[in-house]
Scaffold this motif. Structure first.
Motif, PDB file in Angstrom:
ATOM      1  N   UNK A  95       0.849  -1.201   0.000  1.00  0.00           N
ATOM      2  CA  UNK A  95       0.000   0.000   0.000  1.00  0.00           C
ATOM      3  C   UNK A  95       0.884   1.250   0.000  1.00  0.00           C
ATOM      4  N   UNK A  96       1.931   1.236   0.812  1.00  0.00           N
ATOM      5  CA  UNK A  96       2.821   2.410   0.863  1.00  0.00           C
ATOM      6  C   UNK A  96       3.536   2.618  -0.467  1.00  0.00           C
ATOM      7  N   UNK A  97       3.982   1.516  -1.074  1.00  0.00           N
ATOM      8  CA  UNK A  97       4.685   1.628  -2.359  1.00  0.00           C
ATOM      9  C   UNK A  97       3.745   2.136  -3.448  1.00  0.00           C
ATOM     10  N   UNK A  98       2.512   1.636  -3.446  1.00  0.00           N
ATOM     11  CA  UNK A  98       1.546   2.070  -4.467  1.00  0.00           C
ATOM     12  C   UNK A  98       1.170   3.536  -4.251  1.00  0.00           C
ATOM     13  N   UNK A  99       0.973   3.918  -2.981  1.00  0.00           N
ATOM     14  CA  UNK A  99       0.589   5.305  -2.689  1.00  0.00           C
ATOM     15  C   UNK A  99       1.695   6.269  -3.106  1.00  0.00           C
ATOM     16  N   UNK A 100       2.943   5.818  -3.013  1.00  0.00           N
ATOM     17  CA  UNK A 100       4.076   6.648  -3.448  1.00  0.00           C
ATOM     18  C   UNK A 100       3.962   7.033  -4.915  1.00  0.00           C
ATOM     19  N   UNK A 101       3.267   6.191  -5.686  1.00  0.00           N
ATOM     20  CA  UNK A 101       3.149   6.445  -7.131  1.00  0.00           C
ATOM     21  C   UNK A 101       2.035   7.440  -7.455  1.00  0.00           C
ATOM     22  N   UNK A 102       1.300   7.899  -6.450  1.00  0.00           N
ATOM     23  CA  UNK A 102       0.258   8.907  -6.702  1.00  0.00           C
ATOM     24  C   UNK A 102       0.936  10.193  -7.175  1.00  0.00           C
ATOM     25  N   UNK A 103       0.539  10.680  -8.360  1.00  0.00           N
ATOM     26  CA  UNK A 103       1.241  11.826  -8.944  1.00  0.00           C
ATOM     27  C   UNK A 103       0.996  13.145  -8.203  1.00  0.00           C
ATOM     28  N   UNK A 104      -0.102  13.194  -7.453  1.00  0.00           N
ATOM     29  CA  UNK A 104      -0.440  14.433  -6.759  1.00  0.00           C
ATOM     30  C   UNK A 104       0.494  14.659  -5.569  1.00  0.00           C
ATOM     31  N   UNK A 105       0.852  15.916  -5.313  1.00  0.00           N
ATOM     32  CA  UNK A 105       1.674  16.205  -4.142  1.00  0.00           C
ATOM     33  C   UNK A 105       0.787  16.233  -2.898  1.00  0.00           C
ATOM     34  N   UNK A 106       1.243  15.590  -1.855  1.00  0.00           N
ATOM     35  CA  UNK A 106       0.480  15.613  -0.604  1.00  0.00           C
ATOM     36  C   UNK A 106       1.420  15.273   0.539  1.00  0.00           C
ATOM     37  N   UNK A 107       1.155  15.831   1.681  1.00  0.00           N
ATOM     38  CA  UNK A 107       2.003  15.561   2.835  1.00  0.00           C
ATOM     39  C   UNK A 107       1.941  14.076   3.188  1.00  0.00           C
ATOM     40  N   UNK A 108       0.716  13.549   3.176  1.00  0.00           N
ATOM     41  CA  UNK A 108       0.536  12.119   3.422  1.00  0.00           C
ATOM     42  C   UNK A 108      -0.275  11.542   2.267  1.00  0.00           C
ATOM     43  N   UNK A 109       0.406  10.861   1.349  1.00  0.00           N
ATOM     44  CA  UNK A 109      -0.291  10.362   0.160  1.00  0.00           C
ATOM     45  C   UNK A 109      -1.360   9.327   0.509  1.00  0.00           C
ATOM     46  N   UNK A 110      -1.191   8.666   1.642  1.00  0.00           N
ATOM     47  CA  UNK A 110      -2.211   7.690   2.043  1.00  0.00           C
ATOM     48  C   UNK A 110      -3.563   8.372   2.255  1.00  0.00           C
ATOM     49  N   UNK A 111      -3.523   9.678   2.574  1.00  0.00           N
ATOM     50  CA  UNK A 111      -4.778  10.398   2.817  1.00  0.00           C
ATOM     51  C   UNK A 111      -5.558  10.623   1.525  1.00  0.00           C
ATOM     52  N   UNK A 112      -4.920  10.405   0.379  1.00  0.00           N
ATOM     53  CA  UNK A 112      -5.606  10.591  -0.907  1.00  0.00           C
ATOM     54  C   UNK A 112      -6.346   9.330  -1.343  1.00  0.00           C
ATOM     55  N   UNK A 113      -6.220   8.252  -0.556  1.00  0.00           N
ATOM     56  CA  UNK A 113      -6.812   6.969  -0.950  1.00  0.00           C
ATOM     57  C   UNK A 113      -8.247   6.819  -0.464  1.00  0.00           C
ATOM     58  N   UNK A 114      -9.087   6.241  -1.334  1.00  0.00           N
ATOM     59  CA  UNK A 114     -10.365   5.730  -0.856  1.00  0.00           C
ATOM     60  C   UNK A 114     -10.078   4.474  -0.039  1.00  0.00           C
ATOM     61  N   UNK A 115     -11.114   3.878   0.487  1.00  0.00           N
ATOM     62  CA  UNK A 115     -10.959   2.632   1.232  1.00  0.00           C
ATOM     63  C   UNK A 115     -10.219   1.602   0.372  1.00  0.00           C
ATOM     64  N   UNK A 116      -9.214   0.968   0.931  1.00  0.00           N
ATOM     65  CA  UNK A 116      -8.461  -0.064   0.212  1.00  0.00           C
ATOM     66  C   UNK A 116      -9.262  -1.373   0.251  1.00  0.00           C
ATOM     67  N   UNK A 117      -9.359  -2.027  -0.895  1.00  0.00           N
ATOM     68  CA  UNK A 117     -10.138  -3.267  -0.956  1.00  0.00           C
ATOM     69  C   UNK A 117      -9.260  -4.475  -1.231  1.00  0.00           C
ATOM     70  N   UNK A 118      -9.639  -5.604  -0.652  1.00  0.00           N
ATOM     71  CA  UNK A 118      -8.870  -6.837  -0.844  1.00  0.00           C
ATOM     72  C   UNK A 118      -9.811  -7.965  -1.243  1.00  0.00           C
ATOM     73  N   UNK A 119      -9.496  -8.618  -2.349  1.00  0.00           N
ATOM     74  CA  UNK A 119     -10.270  -9.784  -2.779  1.00  0.00           C
ATOM     75  C   UNK A 119      -9.569 -11.038  -2.273  1.00  0.00           C
ATOM     76  N   UNK A 120     -10.324 -11.884  -1.588  1.00  0.00           N
ATOM     77  CA  UNK A 120      -9.759 -13.074  -0.950  1.00  0.00           C
ATOM     78  C   UNK A 120     -10.554 -14.310  -1.388  1.00  0.00           C
ATOM     79  N   UNK A 121      -9.866 -15.395  -1.737  1.00  0.00           N
ATOM     80  CA  UNK A 121     -10.591 -16.612  -2.124  1.00  0.00           C
ATOM     81  C   UNK A 121     -11.095 -17.369  -0.900  1.00  0.00           C
ATOM     82  N   UNK A 122     -12.140 -16.856  -0.295  1.00  0.00           N
ATOM     83  CA  UNK A 122     -12.672 -17.509   0.896  1.00  0.00           C
ATOM     84  C   UNK A 122     -13.922 -16.805   1.360  1.00  0.00           C
ATOM     85  N   UNK A 123     -14.416 -17.190   2.537  1.00  0.00           N
ATOM     86  CA  UNK A 123     -15.622 -16.536   3.042  1.00  0.00           C
ATOM     87  C   UNK A 123     -15.238 -15.408   3.989  1.00  0.00           C
ATOM     88  N   UNK A 124     -15.995 -14.325   3.887  1.00  0.00           N
ATOM     89  CA  UNK A 124     -15.686 -13.079   4.583  1.00  0.00           C
ATOM     90  C   UNK A 124     -16.857 -12.744   5.504  1.00  0.00           C
TER      91      UNK A 124
END
Ligand code: ZN
Length: 325
Positions: free
Chosen positions: A52-81
């Protein structure tokens, strides 16, 4: 938080790799893939947090905390949730049991992101609805024909994950309780036992003894290990009688299953994904004919090939926050 127009990150956790991608709207900006140490579920949260940190680093927009530019992170898992999308109840292939993966990831990132999960087949159906073959069809179904049979259901524009929160197991409604093959779940005659790629392979292997002079035997050099679903389909396409018989029976069973789904929920569209869908119209054409014979209705769902392929789980995971509106 959920309504901001930021960047999306989705993950697809597989049996051997974790794939993650950063999206800006429909545009994929970056994708990463990391090996997943299968029998060490406790390592997954650390791997995903780093990704997540590596991907957020690729956000082209400048921001103090790039993680704050993210919507909810989603994870697909092969199982029951769990119903609150926060606990993997069971993912046998990954070694997860009652595992609070999102919470562990959030903790590693000091709660700067929020993380939710979905079953991978549900995520794929959601992706096809938001971006792919089911777009515009508020009542629709994705069926994936792979090693197993899975899929997801969209009802009234929402991802339907069951009344008890168990989700939907499209591969395990029962087609032939008396004479059916034993399914991976232990029950006899499930949809999956007739319509998975595994079923095509099983019948292809049987043809080595029932049709020793057939094309399947020739192309596989008589070795069961060389038989895959594509080989059986290719032989059927080439007109080999034994392969054609297997394929016709397969299409008939798939038509049966789809007709049953149509009779139960009367969707507007059904998309077919997974490896076997690579057969395209060669499969879909006879399936539509069988459905026509068996459907209760004259006017029934269109049956098409899914369009997002292997990316469906990842894309659907990235769009998971939109299921909550
Ligand atoms: Zn089953």
């Amino acid at each position: 938080m959920m309504n901001k127009a930021g960047y999306d990150i989705g993950f697809d956790v597989g049996g051997s790799h974790i794939a993650g991608a950063l999206f800006s709207g429909e545009k994929e900006l970056m994708r990463l893939q990391t090996p997943y140490p299968k029998n060490e579920p406790d390592k997954a949260s650390g791997i995903i947090a780093q990704m997540i940190e590596a991907l957020a680093d690729a956000i082209p927009e400048a921001a103090e905390d790039k993680l704050s530019l993210l919507n909810v992170v989603g994870i697909a898992v092969p199982g029951s949730i769990s119903r609150d999308k926060r606990t993997v109840l069971n993912a046998y292939n990954l070694g997860f049991k009652n595992h609070p993966l999102p919470e562990l990831i959030e903790r590693k990132l000091n709660s700067r992101v929020r993380v939710l999960m979905a079953n991978d087949a549900d995520a794929a159906a959601w992706a096809e609805y938001m971006r792919g073959s089911l777009k515009g069809y508020a009542n629709s179904v994705l069926i994936t024909l792979g090693t197993g049979v899975g899929g997801g259901i969209i009802l009234n524009g929402s991802l339907f994950t069951g009344g008890m929160g168990n989700g939907v197991e499209l591969g395990h409604f029962i087609m032939n309780m008396a004479a059916g093959e034993k399914c991976s779940c232990g029950v006899r005659g499930c949809f999956e036992s007739c319509c998975s790629a595994t079923a095509l392979i099983r019948e292809g292997v049987r043809s080595l003894s029932s049709a020793p002079n057939g094309m399947i035997a020739a192309l596989s050099h008589g070795d069961a290990a060389n038989i895959n679903a594509k080989l059986v389909i290719d032989c059927a396409r080439a007109g080999d009688p034994a392969a054609k018989a297997i394929f016709t029976e397969y299409a008939h069973a798939l038509g049966c299953g789809i007709a049953s789904l149509i009779n139960i929920i009367d969707p507007e569209r059904i998309a077919i994904g997974g490896g076997v869908s690579g057969a395209g119209e060669f499969l879909l054409k006879p399936v539509r004919e069988y459905v026509k014979q068996m459907s209760f209705y004259d006017n029934f769902a269109s049956i098409v090939k899914a369009t997002l392929g292997n990316d469906a789980g990842l894309v659907g995971a990235a769009l998971l926050h939109k299921t909550m509106h």
